[in-house]
Design an enzyme around this catalytic site. Sequence first.
Site, PDB file in Angstrom:
ATOM      1  N   GLN A  13       5.799 -46.709  -2.858  1.00  0.00           N
ATOM      2  CA  GLN A  13       5.654 -47.389  -4.239  1.00  0.00           C
ATOM      3  C   GLN A  13       5.959 -46.344  -5.402  1.00  0.00           C
ATOM      4  O   GLN A  13       6.183 -46.962  -6.490  1.00  0.00           O
ATOM      5  CB  GLN A  13       4.073 -47.534  -4.302  1.00  0.00           C
TER       6      GLN A  13
ATOM      7  N   PRO B 177      33.833 -29.624 -38.602  1.00  0.00           N
ATOM      8  CA  PRO B 177      33.017 -28.433 -38.342  1.00  0.00           C
ATOM      9  C   PRO B 177      31.716 -28.561 -39.097  1.00  0.00           C
ATOM     10  O   PRO B 177      30.624 -28.136 -38.409  1.00  0.00           O
ATOM     11  CB  PRO B 177      33.893 -27.219 -38.370  1.00  0.00           C
TER      12      PRO B 177
ATOM     13  N   THR C 234      34.648 -36.748 -38.054  1.00  0.00           N
ATOM     14  CA  THR C 234      33.723 -35.428 -37.896  1.00  0.00           C
ATOM     15  C   THR C 234      34.413 -34.172 -38.249  1.00  0.00           C
ATOM     16  O   THR C 234      35.607 -34.145 -37.991  1.00  0.00           O
ATOM     17  CB  THR C 234      33.328 -35.374 -36.415  1.00  0.00           C
TER      18      THR C 234
ATOM     19  N   GLU D 222      28.458 -41.635 -32.457  1.00  0.00           N
ATOM     20  CA  GLU D 222      28.418 -42.978 -33.414  1.00  0.00           C
ATOM     21  C   GLU D 222      27.083 -42.908 -33.911  1.00  0.00           C
ATOM     22  O   GLU D 222      26.384 -44.050 -34.333  1.00  0.00           O
ATOM     23  CB  GLU D 222      28.338 -44.319 -32.186  1.00  0.00           C
TER      24      GLU D 222
END
Length: 383
Positions: A279, A127, A125, A363
């Site tokens: 519930q 900028p 990765t 990822e």
Amino acid sequence: MALDAETLDLLIEATRTFVTERLVPLEAEVAETGVIPPQVREEMQALGLFGLSISPEYGGLGLNMEEEVRIAMELGRTSPAFRSLAGTNIGIGSQAIVLAGTDEQRNAYLPRLASGELIGSFALTEPDAGSDALSLRTSARRDGDHYVLNGTKRFITNAPIAGLFSVMARTGEGRKADAISCFLVEAGTPGLSLGKPDRKMGQAGAQTCDVVFDACRVPASALLGGQEGTGFRTAMRVLDKGRLHISAVCVGMAERLIAESVRYATQRKQFGQPISEFQLVQAMIADSQAEAYAARCMVLDAARKRDRGEPTTMEASCCKLFATEMVGRVADRAVQIHGGSGYVAEYAVERFYRDVRLFRLYEGTSQIQQLVIAREAIKAYAE
């Protein structure tokens, strides 16, 4: 290589015990300091957690994909910082070398990665290059028997403590896969420097920072596989495997969040009874349990397909999309079940609520997974 059932069970149980008895009690400290105690790394080394996916030939455990995701699910039951420490060695920090390295590169680095002596880091990765990896600008220019690297990498996991960087750099022109190569650059190489550690929303203790290459000169032997133009394709192959691993971590974290929610709901009383008897609270627990179970089944199914040698690009992206989005919903419900207490740092769900947000980003973002799934589905049904 698959372990025999008894050995695998022992490894899973040892990991579960380590997580429960050693790591969970340290979560608050790591969240506060942003530092994992050095002795924890040593204990993880002793368990073999840095070498899960590396062949025994190089000192690792050589787990197959199903075995790896089962261990990842156990590691997911605590702060993701602990898993992140070993995660790059298990995945993107070692697997490029496993898949495409020369014999010399494998012998030089894999034993130290498997032992945890060396921490690997995957520098892709930038900028201006995240999801659009083909637009990366870091360059590698051949200069005699060396390459000269220039550029900046961003949000690089474990960079502050890494001893080895797998660096994607441009050796050709244009937006094509064979323009990108991978270089193995050791920490301390002149011209390689680190930015200040990033301050993040969550995942304290999982260290990231910029990695800067300024006329960084490396020998030609640092080129992964000794061949230009294979870096991008290798990165994509590595990411398929990494997406299943991250999906498994999300399953483990969802199950931890459900356990925290049930524990709180059975102890917290309102209107004269535990809130677990209401519930609408039960509905939140039920939805979380059903989704976590679905994700677990998806991950195990995809892992088994990969172990059989079947293509799993679409399945890995399905798992990554569903599991990371799922754990975000589970974390939100956990905070809701805890009520005001869920917004207070004293309770683990407050921290996990922030921690899990990152899983939908790295990822490959959820949107990238949707594109991959659609592309693969169209291709499959068109055939």
